[in-house]
Design a protein around this motif. Structure first.
Motif, PDB file in Angstrom:
ATOM      1  N   ILE A   1       0.842  -1.203   0.000  1.00 31.04           N
ATOM      2  CA  ILE A   1       0.000   0.000   0.000  1.00 31.04           C
ATOM      3  C   ILE A   1       0.877   1.253   0.000  1.00 31.04           C
ATOM      4  O   ILE A   1       0.612   2.215  -0.723  1.00 31.04           O
ATOM      5  CB  ILE A   1      -0.965   0.015   1.201  1.00 31.04           C
ATOM      6  CG1 ILE A   1      -2.030  -1.068   1.038  1.00 31.04           C
ATOM      7  CG2 ILE A   1      -1.637   1.392   1.340  1.00 31.04           C
ATOM      8  CD1 ILE A   1      -3.058  -1.126   2.148  1.00 31.04           C
TER       9      ILE A   1
ATOM     10  N   LEU B   1      -1.354   8.604  -0.051  1.00 27.29           N
ATOM     11  CA  LEU B   1      -0.866   8.680   1.326  1.00 27.29           C
ATOM     12  C   LEU B   1      -0.247  10.049   1.613  1.00 27.29           C
ATOM     13  O   LEU B   1      -0.487  10.640   2.667  1.00 27.29           O
ATOM     14  CB  LEU B   1       0.163   7.572   1.591  1.00 27.29           C
ATOM     15  CG  LEU B   1      -0.372   6.266   2.183  1.00 27.29           C
ATOM     16  CD1 LEU B   1      -1.542   5.717   1.407  1.00 27.29           C
ATOM     17  CD2 LEU B   1       0.723   5.232   2.294  1.00 27.29           C
TER      18      LEU B   1
ATOM     19  N   LYS C   1      -3.059  12.477   1.994  1.00 27.82           N
ATOM     20  CA  LYS C   1      -3.881  12.255   3.181  1.00 27.82           C
ATOM     21  C   LYS C   1      -3.110  12.485   4.480  1.00 27.82           C
ATOM     22  O   LYS C   1      -3.695  12.837   5.500  1.00 27.82           O
ATOM     23  CB  LYS C   1      -4.445  10.833   3.185  1.00 27.82           C
ATOM     24  CG  LYS C   1      -5.433  10.575   2.070  1.00 27.82           C
ATOM     25  CD  LYS C   1      -6.723  11.369   2.272  1.00 27.82           C
ATOM     26  CE  LYS C   1      -7.728  11.052   1.194  1.00 27.82           C
ATOM     27  NZ  LYS C   1      -9.032  11.656   1.461  1.00 27.82           N
ATOM     28  N   ALA C   2      -1.807  12.234   4.455  1.00 27.11           N
ATOM     29  CA  ALA C   2      -1.019  12.388   5.683  1.00 27.11           C
ATOM     30  C   ALA C   2      -0.420  13.783   5.795  1.00 27.11           C
ATOM     31  O   ALA C   2      -0.022  14.209   6.877  1.00 27.11           O
ATOM     32  CB  ALA C   2       0.094  11.347   5.725  1.00 27.11           C
TER      33      ALA C   2
ATOM     34  N   GLY D   1     -10.278  -4.767   7.848  1.00 23.14           N
ATOM     35  CA  GLY D   1     -10.315  -3.452   7.208  1.00 23.14           C
ATOM     36  C   GLY D   1     -11.450  -2.564   7.665  1.00 23.14           C
ATOM     37  O   GLY D   1     -11.519  -1.391   7.288  1.00 23.14           O
TER      38      GLY D   1
ATOM     39  N   PRO E   1     -13.514  -0.032   9.732  1.00 21.42           N
ATOM     40  CA  PRO E   1     -13.282   0.935  10.809  1.00 21.42           C
ATOM     41  C   PRO E   1     -14.192   0.624  12.004  1.00 21.42           C
ATOM     42  O   PRO E   1     -15.410   0.639  11.868  1.00 21.42           O
ATOM     43  CB  PRO E   1     -13.681   2.279  10.181  1.00 21.42           C
ATOM     44  CG  PRO E   1     -13.729   2.047   8.708  1.00 21.42           C
ATOM     45  CD  PRO E   1     -14.080   0.600   8.532  1.00 21.42           C
TER      46      PRO E   1
ATOM     47  N   ARG F   1     -11.654   3.285  15.661  1.00 21.50           N
ATOM     48  CA  ARG F   1     -11.696   4.751  15.577  1.00 21.50           C
ATOM     49  C   ARG F   1     -13.135   5.273  15.719  1.00 21.50           C
ATOM     50  O   ARG F   1     -13.354   6.212  16.475  1.00 21.50           O
ATOM     51  CB  ARG F   1     -11.018   5.227  14.293  1.00 21.50           C
ATOM     52  CG  ARG F   1     -10.656   6.721  14.315  1.00 21.50           C
ATOM     53  CD  ARG F   1      -9.739   7.140  13.180  1.00 21.50           C
ATOM     54  NE  ARG F   1      -8.386   6.714  13.394  1.00 21.50           N
ATOM     55  CZ  ARG F   1      -7.817   5.643  12.877  1.00 21.50           C
ATOM     56  NH1 ARG F   1      -8.488   4.871  12.049  1.00 21.50           N
ATOM     57  NH2 ARG F   1      -6.578   5.338  13.146  1.00 21.50           N
TER      58      ARG F   1
ATOM     59  N   PRO G   1      -7.240  -5.507   2.900  1.00 24.38           N
ATOM     60  CA  PRO G   1      -8.126  -4.845   3.866  1.00 24.38           C
ATOM     61  C   PRO G   1      -7.459  -4.606   5.220  1.00 24.38           C
ATOM     62  O   PRO G   1      -7.539  -3.506   5.785  1.00 24.38           O
ATOM     63  CB  PRO G   1      -9.308  -5.819   3.986  1.00 24.38           C
ATOM     64  CG  PRO G   1      -9.322  -6.565   2.698  1.00 24.38           C
ATOM     65  CD  PRO G   1      -7.868  -6.719   2.324  1.00 24.38           C
TER      66      PRO G   1
ATOM     67  N   SER H   1      -4.884  -2.020   4.936  1.00 19.68           N
ATOM     68  CA  SER H   1      -5.542  -0.713   4.795  1.00 19.68           C
ATOM     69  C   SER H   1      -5.784  -0.076   6.155  1.00 19.68           C
ATOM     70  O   SER H   1      -5.581   1.128   6.354  1.00 19.68           O
ATOM     71  CB  SER H   1      -6.873  -0.895   4.047  1.00 19.68           C
ATOM     72  OG  SER H   1      -7.767   0.165   4.305  1.00 19.68           O
TER      73      SER H   1
ATOM     74  N   VAL I   1      -2.363   0.999   7.677  1.00 22.92           N
ATOM     75  CA  VAL I   1      -1.832   2.229   7.073  1.00 22.92           C
ATOM     76  C   VAL I   1      -2.706   3.434   7.470  1.00 22.92           C
ATOM     77  O   VAL I   1      -2.193   4.539   7.663  1.00 22.92           O
ATOM     78  CB  VAL I   1      -1.715   2.090   5.537  1.00 22.92           C
ATOM     79  CG1 VAL I   1      -1.216   3.393   4.910  1.00 22.92           C
ATOM     80  CG2 VAL I   1      -0.763   0.947   5.183  1.00 22.92           C
ATOM     81  N   GLY I   2      -4.018   3.205   7.635  1.00 22.60           N
ATOM     82  CA  GLY I   2      -4.880   4.268   8.154  1.00 22.60           C
ATOM     83  C   GLY I   2      -4.404   4.760   9.517  1.00 22.60           C
ATOM     84  O   GLY I   2      -4.390   5.962   9.791  1.00 22.60           O
TER      85      GLY I   2
ATOM     86  N   ILE J   1      -1.257   6.876   9.054  1.00 17.71           N
ATOM     87  CA  ILE J   1      -1.610   8.225   8.602  1.00 17.71           C
ATOM     88  C   ILE J   1      -2.145   9.049   9.774  1.00 17.71           C
ATOM     89  O   ILE J   1      -1.802  10.229   9.936  1.00 17.71           O
ATOM     90  CB  ILE J   1      -2.646   8.150   7.455  1.00 17.71           C
ATOM     91  CG1 ILE J   1      -1.984   7.553   6.204  1.00 17.71           C
ATOM     92  CG2 ILE J   1      -3.236   9.532   7.145  1.00 17.71           C
ATOM     93  CD1 ILE J   1      -2.951   7.229   5.074  1.00 17.71           C
TER      94      ILE J   1
END
Lengths: 397, 397
Positions: free
Chosen positions: A19, A27, A30-31, A130, A132, A135, A300, A303, A306-307, A310
Motif C-alpha cells: 500500500i 498517502l 492524506k497524511a 479493514g 473501521p 476509531r 483490507p 488498509s 496504514v490508516g 496516517i
C-alpha cells in the motif's frame, strides 16, 4: 518525509509495504507528508526481494534509528512482539499493530508507556480487519453511552456457518473447504473455538469502558457443536446461526462473551455472509449502528494499519480516547449472570414442560426444540441438569 | 468548561440540548472538559421552557459572546443559516451543522474561512443522520483510493419502498402512511424526488475528491414512477428497489447521481429497510465497507452533531481532511456518460429485440421486461426513443 519500519513481513506486513508503494500519492495527500518504508524486520530470507536492502534481522537497526518514528508490528504472537513493542514505545516511537493477541493481553501496559512518552499505540486492524471499528468507537459515537457491542468478528467461522446454511454442509466438510481455500488454518482452534473472537470482543469492550477486560474472564464457546440439524431448526425458526462476540455495559459493569447465537432474519447481522465481518454498536442516543466489511485478508487489514499510520503522522501525540487502564475487581459481570433466551433441543418434551414450563415445541428429525423465557445462564445450568439437552444455542437480542 | 450555542431549536437542535444535559458526564469524559449550552437562538417563543433564560432572538448575543467558541447550526435552509455561519466563522468560532442544503451549496466557502481563521466547520449529521460517514471517509479509509460511494441516503423513500415491497402498497398509499407517521413531510418533494439524496451524495463526493460537486450537476430522479408492477418484476428478478445516491471516481474525474436502482438480494444494501440508511464505500485496498444505522430522527442526528462538538473540543484547529475547494471545469463526468445496465419494461418484445438485441424477457401482468447489456445513458436515451418503454430502472453494480 516520515520513515516507518515494519516488523513481520507476512500477509499483513507485506500488504502494508505494498500500500505504501502503490498508493504513495494518496498517502502523501492524506497524511500531509510523504510516508516511506525504511526498514523491514523479518528473520526469514528476503534477499531475492526487489528491495532486499530494506530487510534486516537485527531489531536494534529499527530501535536505534532516530529517523524511524512509527513502527508497524504485524508479526503476531506475544513473545517477541511484546518485547519489541515495549522497547519501541519506551524509545519514543509510535507503534501500529494488527496483533489482537498482544493488544488484548498487554494493551493497558502499552497505553501507559505511550502516555508517558507522548506517543501512540494504535490497533484498528486488530478487530474487524479493514472495517473501521476502533476509531468510530473512540471518536464518532462519543456523544453516547455505549450500551452494547456485538458482532461477527471472525471470518473463518462465518464462512463455515454460511456454507452449512447455504449448502447443508456438515461442520467438518465446511471446515475442510475453508482450509482448502486458505480461510482456515491447519490447526483451526483459535478460530473455530472462539479464541480469536474472544480477544476481539475483549479489545472492543476494553475500549468502550476504558478498563481492561481480561480475556480469561470472557466465556468463549466456538461452533464445533453446531450440526446440520441445528441449521435445519434455525431455518424453521426464521433464523440463522452466527458466532457472536457480545458485550454490554450495565450499572457501570461490563459483560463480554463469545458463542454461536440464533439471529433472526430481520437483524442486519443475519445477512453478513462468507468471510465478511460486521460490528453492531448500540448507543443510548444513536441506537443501532453497524459497520460491515472484510474482516481479514492482506489488503483490507493492511488498509487499516496504514490508516493508523496516517493518523499518527497527522496527530503524533498520545490520545487518551484510544486507551484503557487496568481494571479493578467487581467490574466484570460473570457469564453466569448474563440474561438471555435459549434454544434447547430435547429428546422428549415432558421434562422440558415441567422444568422450563415450555409449551411450544418445534419438531426436528429425531428430537424437539423449544425456546426459554429470559433466564440467567446460572438458572439455565441448574435447569438443564434435569433434562439432558441435545444442544443449546443462545438467542441474539 | 466549553460553552456552546445552538441556532434553531427544532427537532435536531432540541436533541442536541437534551444530549448535552442527559449525557453530561459522558461528554465531559469524552471531550476532556465539560460542555455546556450557553445560548439558544430561535425566533419562536420558548418562555415556558425550563431553561427559558438560555433563549434569545438576537443573533448578536451569540456572535459577540467571546465565551462561546462552538456554535451548532440546526436551523436548516440557506438564507439566515448562510449569513450566520459566515459571520460566526469569520469571528473565529467553530460551527457544527446538520444542514445538508447549506453544506452542499456553500461548504467550499466555509472551509476557506475556517482555514483562514484556524477553526472548524463540521457536518457529520448532514449525511446519514447518526451514522458515522463523514469522519470515516476523512480519517479511516485514508490509505485507500476511494473508487465508489453508494448508499441509501434518505429514510423517507426507503420507508415507502420497503412498504411497497412488504405490503404491496402503491406509492401513493405508502407515502400517505409515511406522512401519517411523521416520516414524510406534507410537501414530500425534497425526499421523494431525490433532492435530499442529491445534496447528500454531492457532499460525500466533494469530501472524497476534495473538490466541490455542484448539486445542479447531479442527475436526480426520485421514486414517484415506481409502481407495484415494478416491485413485482423486481421480486421475480431476485432484487429489491432502493433510491440510491451513487458516486464514483475514474481517471481523476467524478460522477454522482441519484435514482431508484434494482439491488440484487445478495448486496448488503438490499436488506436495509424502513427508515434506516446505509452507505457503502469502496476503496482500492479495503474493498467494500458499509456503514448502517438511523439516517434521521432527533437523537441519532443530534448524536452526530454532539460527536462533532466533542471532536472540536479535542481538536479545535482547522483540519484540511474534512474540506473541499471549488472545482474547475472538466472534473465532473456528465450523467450521459455513466455506464450501467438497465431494466426496461416494454409493451411488445419485437422492437426491443431489434434495438437492444434483447433475448431474455420476463413477463409481467400487461407487459414484458428485459435487462440491457452495459451501455451509457446516452446510448440508452437514443435507443429508447425507438421503443416507447413503460418504465426504466438502472441496475446497481
Amino acid at each position: 518525509m516520515k520513515k516507518i519500519a515494519i516488523i513481520g513481513f507476512g500477509v499483513v506486513g507485506s500488504g502494508v509495504y505494498e500500500i505504501v508503494r502503490q498508493n504513495k500519492d494518496i498517502l502523501t495527500k492524506k497524511a500531509g507528508e510523504e510516508i516511506d518504508v525504511k526498514r523491514i524486520l523479518d528473520i526469514r530470507d528476503f534477499s531475492a526481494h526487489e528491495e532486499a536492502n530494506l530487510f534486516t534481522k537485527d531489531f536494534n537497526e529499527l530501535l536505534n534509528d532516530d529517523e524511524i518514528s512509527i513502527v508497524v508490528e504485524t508479526m503476531g504472537g506475544i513473545k517477541f512482539a511484546y518485547d519489541y513493542t515495549k522497547a519501541l514505545l519506551e524509545s519514543g516511537k509510535s507503534v501500529v499493530t494488527s496483533n489482537k493477541e498482544l493488544v488484548a493481553a498487554h494493551g493497558d501496559e502499552f497505553f501507559r508507556i505511550a502516555k508517558e512518552k507522548n506517543v501512540r499505540y494504535l490497533y484498528e486492524a486488530s478487530v474487524g480487519g479493514g472495517i473501521p471499528v476502533i476509531r468510530p468507537l473512540a471518536n464518532d459515537v462519543s456523544a453516547n453511552d455505549i450500551v452494547k457491542v456485538s458482532g461477527i468478528l471472525n471470518g473463518t467461522t462465518n464462512y463455515i456457518l454460511t456454507k452449512m446454511f447455504k449448502e447443508n454442509s456438515s461442520f467438518e466438510d465446511a471446515l475442510k473447504t475453508a482450509q482448502k481455500l486458505g480461510y482456515a488454518e491447519k490447526d483451526p482452534t483459535a478460530d473455530v473455538d472462539g479464541i480469536d473472537a474472544q480477544r476481539k470482543i475483549s479489545i472492543l469492550m476494553s475500549l468502550v469502558t476504558g478498563k481492561k477486560i481480561d480475556c480469561a474472564l470472557v466465556n468463549a464457546k466456538g461452533i464445533r457443536t453446531i450440526t446440520a440439524e441445528d441449521v435445519s431448526y434455525a431455518e424453521k425458526l426464521g433464523c440463522t446461526i452466527k458466532l457472536i462476540g457480545y458485550g454490554y455495559t450495565k450499572d457501570g459493569k461490563v459483560s463480554a462473551s463469545v458463542e454461536p447465537m440464533l439471529i433472526p432474519k430481520n437483524c442486519p447481522l443475519s445477512s453478513v455472509e462468507d468471510v465478511f465481518n460486521a460490528v453492531m454498536v448500540k448507543g443510548n442516543m444513536v441506537d443501532d449502528l453497524m459497520f460491515y466489511g472484510r474482516g481479514a485478508g492482506k489488503s483490507p487489514t493492511a488498509s487499516a494499519v496504514v490508516g493508523d499510520v496516517i493518523d499518527i503522522v497527522r496527530s503524533p501525540e498520545y490520545n487518551p480516547y484510544f486507551s484503557w487502564e487496568k481494571s479493578g475487581e467487581d467490574f466484570f459481570i460473570p457469564y453466569e449472570e448474563v440474561t438471555a433466551r435459549f434454544f434447547i433441543r430435547v429428546k422428549e418434551t415432558e421434562k422440558a414442560k415441567e422444568v422450563f414450563g415450555a409449551e411450544d415445541f418445534v419438531s426436528g428429525k429425531d428430537d424437539f426444540a423449544f425456546i426459554t423465557n429470559e433466564i440467567t445462564v446460572r438458572q439455565l445450568r441448574e435447569k438443564i441438569a434435569e433434562i439432558s439437552p441435545v444442544n443449546i444455542i443462545r438467542l441474539y437480542n
